[in-house]
Design an enzyme around this catalytic site. Sequence first.
Site, mmCIF file in Angstrom:
data_model
loop_
_atom_site.group_PDB
_atom_site.id
_atom_site.type_symbol
_atom_site.label_atom_id
_atom_site.label_comp_id
_atom_site.label_asym_id
_atom_site.label_seq_id
_atom_site.Cartn_x
_atom_site.Cartn_y
_atom_site.Cartn_z
ATOM 1 C CB SER A 106 -0.982 -0.044 1.187
ATOM 2 O OG SER A 106 -1.609 1.267 1.297
ATOM 3 C CG HIS A 110 0.618 13.100 0.624
ATOM 4 N ND1 HIS A 110 -0.630 13.255 0.521
ATOM 5 C CD2 HIS A 110 0.750 12.042 1.731
ATOM 6 C CE1 HIS A 110 -1.471 12.608 0.850
ATOM 7 N NE2 HIS A 110 -0.761 11.944 1.764
ATOM 8 C CG HIS A 120 -4.036 5.113 -2.685
ATOM 9 N ND1 HIS A 120 -5.427 4.426 -3.267
ATOM 10 C CD2 HIS A 120 -3.830 4.251 -1.582
ATOM 11 C CE1 HIS A 120 -5.424 3.446 -2.573
ATOM 12 N NE2 HIS A 120 -4.803 3.090 -1.668
ATOM 13 C CG ASN A 122 -3.855 -1.868 -1.118
ATOM 14 O OD1 ASN A 122 -4.664 -2.516 -1.555
ATOM 15 N ND2 ASN A 122 -3.419 -1.340 0.017
ATOM 16 N NE ARG A 124 -7.823 -4.714 -0.365
ATOM 17 C CZ ARG A 124 -8.069 -3.603 -0.780
ATOM 18 N NH1 ARG A 124 -6.846 -2.934 -1.257
ATOM 19 N NH2 ARG A 124 -9.157 -3.353 -1.304
ATOM 20 C CG HIS A 189 -18.329 13.753 4.929
ATOM 21 N ND1 HIS A 189 -17.661 12.711 4.466
ATOM 22 C CD2 HIS A 189 -17.572 14.710 5.325
ATOM 23 C CE1 HIS A 189 -16.368 12.902 4.754
ATOM 24 N NE2 HIS A 189 -16.083 14.125 5.068
ATOM 25 N N GLY A 272 -5.938 -4.388 14.880
ATOM 26 C CA GLY A 272 -4.827 -4.144 15.763
ATOM 27 C C GLY A 272 -3.324 -4.057 15.061
ATOM 28 N N GLY A 273 -3.537 -3.741 13.825
ATOM 29 C CA GLY A 273 -2.255 -3.610 13.151
ATOM 30 C C GLY A 273 -1.473 -2.517 13.615
ATOM 31 N NE ARG A 274 5.608 -0.964 12.970
ATOM 32 C CZ ARG A 274 6.414 -0.003 12.306
ATOM 33 N NH1 ARG A 274 6.070 0.518 11.256
ATOM 34 N NH2 ARG A 274 7.242 0.507 12.743
#
Length: 313
Positions: A106, A110, A120, A122, A124, A189, A272-274
């Site tokens: 991923s 910028h 961007h 990714n 997977r 939104h 609970g990833g890094r």
Amino acid sequence: MSESSLNTVDIEAVKNYLLNLQDSICERLAKEDGGADFEDDVWQREFDPKKPGMTGGGRTRLLVDGNVIEQGGVNFSHVFGDRMPASATAQRPELAGRSFQAMGVSLVIHPKNPHVPTSHANVRFFIAEKEGEDPVWWFGGGYDLTPYYGNEDDCVTWHQTAKDACSPFGHDVYPRFKKWCDDYFYLKHRDEQRGIGGLFFDDFNEWGFDKSFQFLQSVGNSYADAYQPIMAKRKEVPYTDSQRDFQLYRRGRYVEYNLVYDRGTLFGLQSGGRTESILMSMPPLVKWKYNWQPEPGSEEEKLYDYYLKPKNW
């Protein structure tokens, strides 16, 4: 066909490809930047009783304060868990309770110059397993472009490269995954597109493992072909303080999207990833302004009224 495969699932082949892809993208982007290299942070996630069952590791590569790239991260991760997080089972409730492996590359780039778009990408792979049942696997990924000042040639180049990556797999593939990208990278939104789109696909296994993996590779390999020429064309374009200010304002939309909607970010946080690797996609500087509106007839207004409207480039 069975969701498990038309062919044998080869997890090691996927992992090797992803690691090589990370290297090749970093090499090409660092060369185009010409001022800094990607620094490696190899990490390992040991068992944590506060987050039971979550282990794995990865390699985060970060370029900061280059000539062109203000901050860019290209992350590889391979994690294991004893249960699927909510973001992965929202549309597939039958997978709840399965153990899983997830791996991917991923990246978010910028740039400093507001005439160079943020990009961007990714790619997977997931596999979910349960004793006594066939494994369920899928690929996902894609890439999208977020300009601050629109350029028609860049939009055409970006989408033509994406189309070329899809063409060997059928004439319907690019239109299908382009629309999916337009629909996915949308801020409800704000009633705004995040950028000009590209490709997006997920939960994908319909061609069997071998062909689906080939498609993933075609998409992953084409990212640098799509982005590097745009960097090269725009990196020397002069810009003003007000244009830089608008870039920082528009980066706020990127933050909003990633924290509210992005499936990969939510998966990482919920499993609970890094945290440092997950949030490397955030821009280093950003602004929010209350009820800001572009000047009528300005290039900023054109971004909203023309470029951030889905169209066939």
